[in-house]
Design a protein around this motif. Structure first.
Motif, PDB file in Angstrom:
ATOM      1  N   GLY A   1      12.306  10.377   5.829  1.00 36.77           N
ATOM      2  CA  GLY A   1      11.717  10.833   4.577  1.00 36.77           C
ATOM      3  C   GLY A   1      10.215  10.949   4.649  1.00 36.77           C
ATOM      4  N   VAL A   2       9.577  10.021   5.362  1.00 35.03           N
ATOM      5  CA  VAL A   2       8.131  10.112   5.558  1.00 35.03           C
ATOM      6  C   VAL A   2       7.789  11.346   6.393  1.00 35.03           C
ATOM      7  CG1 VAL A   2       6.100   8.958   6.529  1.00 35.03           C
ATOM      8  CG2 VAL A   2       7.842   7.623   5.330  1.00 35.03           C
ATOM      9  N   ALA A   3       8.662  11.663   7.349  1.00 34.42           N
ATOM     10  CA  ALA A   3       8.457  12.879   8.144  1.00 34.42           C
ATOM     11  C   ALA A   3       8.470  14.117   7.264  1.00 34.42           C
ATOM     12  CB  ALA A   3       9.530  12.985   9.229  1.00 34.42           C
TER      13      ALA A   3
ATOM     14  N   PHE B   1       1.826  14.546  -1.783  1.00 36.71           N
ATOM     15  CA  PHE B   1       2.656  14.097  -0.659  1.00 36.71           C
ATOM     16  C   PHE B   1       2.492  12.581  -0.544  1.00 36.71           C
ATOM     17  CE2 PHE B   1       0.795  18.271   0.224  1.00 36.71           C
ATOM     18  CZ  PHE B   1       1.939  19.054   0.350  1.00 36.71           C
ATOM     19  N   VAL B   2       3.609  11.845  -0.521  1.00 35.53           N
ATOM     20  CA  VAL B   2       3.539  10.397  -0.680  1.00 35.53           C
ATOM     21  C   VAL B   2       4.379   9.678   0.364  1.00 35.53           C
ATOM     22  CG1 VAL B   2       3.856   8.492  -2.309  1.00 35.53           C
ATOM     23  CG2 VAL B   2       3.321  10.775  -3.174  1.00 35.53           C
ATOM     24  N   ALA B   3       3.881   8.502   0.783  1.00 37.73           N
ATOM     25  CA  ALA B   3       4.669   7.541   1.554  1.00 37.73           C
ATOM     26  C   ALA B   3       4.494   6.193   0.862  1.00 37.73           C
ATOM     27  CB  ALA B   3       4.204   7.473   3.001  1.00 37.73           C
ATOM     28  N   VAL B   4       5.571   5.651   0.314  1.00 35.34           N
ATOM     29  CA  VAL B   4       5.495   4.405  -0.437  1.00 35.34           C
ATOM     30  C   VAL B   4       6.041   3.246   0.394  1.00 35.34           C
ATOM     31  CG1 VAL B   4       5.690   5.533  -2.695  1.00 35.34           C
ATOM     32  CG2 VAL B   4       7.761   4.769  -1.516  1.00 35.34           C
ATOM     33  N   ALA B   5       5.710   2.034  -0.029  1.00 32.78           N
ATOM     34  CA  ALA B   5       6.255   0.820   0.575  1.00 32.78           C
ATOM     35  C   ALA B   5       6.959   0.011  -0.511  1.00 32.78           C
ATOM     36  CB  ALA B   5       5.152   0.008   1.243  1.00 32.78           C
ATOM     37  N   GLY B   6       7.552  -1.110  -0.106  1.00 29.60           N
ATOM     38  CA  GLY B   6       8.210  -1.979  -1.071  1.00 29.60           C
ATOM     39  C   GLY B   6       9.562  -1.490  -1.540  1.00 29.60           C
ATOM     40  N   GLU B   7      10.081  -0.416  -0.931  1.00 30.70           N
ATOM     41  CA  GLU B   7      11.379   0.107  -1.369  1.00 30.70           C
ATOM     42  C   GLU B   7      12.488  -0.901  -1.114  1.00 30.70           C
ATOM     43  OE1 GLU B   7      15.184   2.320  -1.280  1.00 30.70           O
ATOM     44  OE2 GLU B   7      14.267   1.084   0.258  1.00 30.70           O
ATOM     45  N   GLU B   8      12.475  -1.496   0.072  1.00 33.10           N
ATOM     46  CA  GLU B   8      13.566  -2.386   0.454  1.00 33.10           C
ATOM     47  C   GLU B   8      13.555  -3.696  -0.326  1.00 33.10           C
ATOM     48  OE1 GLU B   8      15.854  -1.358   2.212  1.00 33.10           O
ATOM     49  OE2 GLU B   8      15.136   0.143   3.621  1.00 33.10           O
ATOM     50  N   GLN B   9      12.439  -4.014  -0.976  1.00 37.09           N
ATOM     51  CA  GLN B   9      12.371  -5.247  -1.762  1.00 37.09           C
ATOM     52  C   GLN B   9      12.629  -5.011  -3.248  1.00 37.09           C
ATOM     53  OE1 GLN B   9      10.273  -4.770   1.000  1.00 37.09           O
ATOM     54  NE2 GLN B   9      11.691  -6.228   1.937  1.00 37.09           N
ATOM     55  N   GLY B  10      12.762  -3.745  -3.650  1.00 34.02           N
ATOM     56  CA  GLY B  10      13.052  -3.488  -5.057  1.00 34.02           C
ATOM     57  C   GLY B  10      12.254  -2.363  -5.668  1.00 34.02           C
TER      58      GLY B  10
ATOM     59  N   HIS C   1       9.873   6.534   1.773  1.00 35.77           N
ATOM     60  CA  HIS C   1       9.323   5.182   1.929  1.00 35.77           C
ATOM     61  C   HIS C   1       9.183   4.839   3.401  1.00 35.77           C
ATOM     62  CE1 HIS C   1      13.036   2.818   3.000  1.00 35.77           C
ATOM     63  NE2 HIS C   1      13.661   3.737   2.295  1.00 35.77           N
ATOM     64  N   TYR C   2       8.012   4.286   3.742  1.00 35.36           N
ATOM     65  CA  TYR C   2       7.745   3.992   5.148  1.00 35.36           C
ATOM     66  C   TYR C   2       8.149   2.580   5.547  1.00 35.36           C
ATOM     67  CZ  TYR C   2       3.341   1.586   3.818  1.00 35.36           C
ATOM     68  OH  TYR C   2       2.399   0.738   3.278  1.00 35.36           O
TER      69      TYR C   2
ATOM     70  N   SER D   1       0.837  -1.210   0.000  1.00 37.74           N
ATOM     71  CA  SER D   1       0.000   0.000   0.000  1.00 37.74           C
ATOM     72  C   SER D   1       0.865   1.250   0.000  1.00 37.74           C
ATOM     73  CB  SER D   1      -0.916   0.025   1.231  1.00 37.74           C
ATOM     74  OG  SER D   1      -1.964  -0.911   1.111  1.00 37.74           O
ATOM     75  N   ASN D   2       0.670   2.084  -0.995  1.00 32.89           N
ATOM     76  CA  ASN D   2       1.210   3.431  -0.979  1.00 32.89           C
ATOM     77  C   ASN D   2       0.124   4.366  -0.457  1.00 32.89           C
ATOM     78  OD1 ASN D   2       3.608   2.552  -2.360  1.00 32.89           O
ATOM     79  ND2 ASN D   2       2.475   2.653  -4.294  1.00 32.89           N
ATOM     80  N   VAL D   3       0.513   5.336   0.336  1.00 31.43           N
ATOM     81  CA  VAL D   3      -0.445   6.295   0.886  1.00 31.43           C
ATOM     82  C   VAL D   3      -0.048   7.679   0.381  1.00 31.43           C
ATOM     83  CG1 VAL D   3      -1.550   7.158   2.976  1.00 31.43           C
ATOM     84  CG2 VAL D   3      -0.571   4.842   2.953  1.00 31.43           C
ATOM     85  N   TYR D   4      -1.019   8.431  -0.144  1.00 25.13           N
ATOM     86  CA  TYR D   4      -0.662   9.756  -0.650  1.00 25.13           C
ATOM     87  C   TYR D   4      -1.818  10.737  -0.467  1.00 25.13           C
ATOM     88  CZ  TYR D   4      -3.087   8.323  -5.023  1.00 25.13           C
ATOM     89  OH  TYR D   4      -3.990   7.889  -5.969  1.00 25.13           O
TER      90      TYR D   4
END
Length: 330
Positions: A185-187, A207-216, A161-162, A138-141
């Protein structure tokens, strides 16, 4: 990037202010190439930008980072776990971020459009794959629409990225605080939303907080697809990963020295006429992604923004092809 197992320290004000200054200025015009080989003369401060930056709260920033750390392990893979303790994991973190955007929107008469970009990332069979079973991401924006009908389609996106991880990708239960990588960065996204939602801008900020950054970079890749499908007219993306720099005692080799007055801006610098062999060399050295650090003086009303492409470890959505007209920052 692997999250450092550190407690959230009070973040430096200067890098956060500099990042917000970049956002406020970049919003108002398209990126423009900077002349090379000549010193840049600082322009006078813009009172409106300076007033906005003065509203940035170190206490709010610290509280955001502390809260995100409290979710214990924000691994994207934890979204599929059913045995997590209450208020831990990526899903709980995403819910809280959404609630923060909603609270900010409520304070500005619902001026933000708060949304979630949720999808299932399929399992990968590639060697060393980090997502090996279908995983919900889930990305939240939140969108702050511009007030000028002629310019509201123009968009600037600020993101972090959260998700976090510890030394083992598959470990979703042991601590992965990610205070720096990338609660910081989320802050920036949340604090920028809080401050800038009180103002009116001719064009739009996302304004965005994304997930999945650490997996690629999975979350960012999906948001890029969404942006293209919805024809977002993105003129700039400010991706914030590990804000505030490394202040580890004893570091003395630039850029790792304890200096809270500069911000490192990663920007694409590949020569247009580079040969395929030169491109391979640049890519292997990582030389395309690291520009000299930018100092954080008072914000300017006339300085063009730096061309800002994030490090390869945290690429944000690519903007759809556009031909925006460059405008001075006002």
């Amino acid at each position: 990037m692997i999250a450092a197992s550190v407690s959230p320290a009070r973040p430096a004000r200067s890098p956060i202010l500099a990042t917000t200054a970049l956002l406020a200025c970049t919003l108002l015009h398209a990126q423009q190439p900077l002349p090379t080989g000549k010193p840049i003369t600082p322009a006078p401060a813009d009172p409106a930008i300076a007033a906005a930056i003065a509203q940035v709260s170190p206490d709010h920033i610290k509280a955001t980072i502390t809260k995100l750390v409290s979710f214990n392990n924000r691994s994207t893979l934890s979204s599929m776990d059913t045995d997590l303790a209450p208020n831990t994991g990526a899903n709980a973190a995403a819910d809280w971020i959404e609630s923060e955007f909603n609270a900010i929107s409520a304070a500005c008469s619902n001026c933000l459009e708060v949304k979630r970009d949720t999808f299932t990332e399929p399992a990968s069979t590639a060697p060393n794959a980090r997502i090996t079973k279908p995983t919900r991401i889930s990305n939240v924006y939140a969108i702050l629409r511009g007030t000028d009908p002629a310019q509201t389609a123009r968009m600037v996106l600020v993101t972090g990225h959260y998700d976090s991880r510890n030394s083992k990708n598959e470990n979703t239960h042991d601590p992965a605080p990610g205070a720096n990588d990338d609660a910081s960065g989320v802050a920036v996204s949340l604090e920028s939303a809080r401050v800038l939602s009180k103002l009116k801008f001719p064009s739009t900020i996302v304004f965005v907080a994304v997930a999945g950054e650490e997996q690629g970079l999975n979350g960012s890749a999906h948001l890029a697809k969404l942006a293209r499908e919805e024809n977002w007219q993105l003129e700039a993306v400010l991706n914030n990963d590990i804000v505030g720099g490394d202040t580890t005692p004893g570091n003395s080799t630039p850029p790792n020295i304890q200096d809270k007055t500069t911000v490192r801006v990663f920007s694409e610098g590949v020569p247009a006429n580079a040969t395929p062999e030169q491109l391979r060399t640049i890519e292997n050295l990582g030389a395309e992604g690291d520009s000299p650090p930018a100092s954080s003086p008072a914000p300017s009303s006339t300085s063009p923004p730096p061309t800002s492409t994030p490090p390869r470890s945290a690429s944000p959505p690519e903007p759809p092809p556009t031909s925006p007209t460059a405008r001075p920052c006002t």
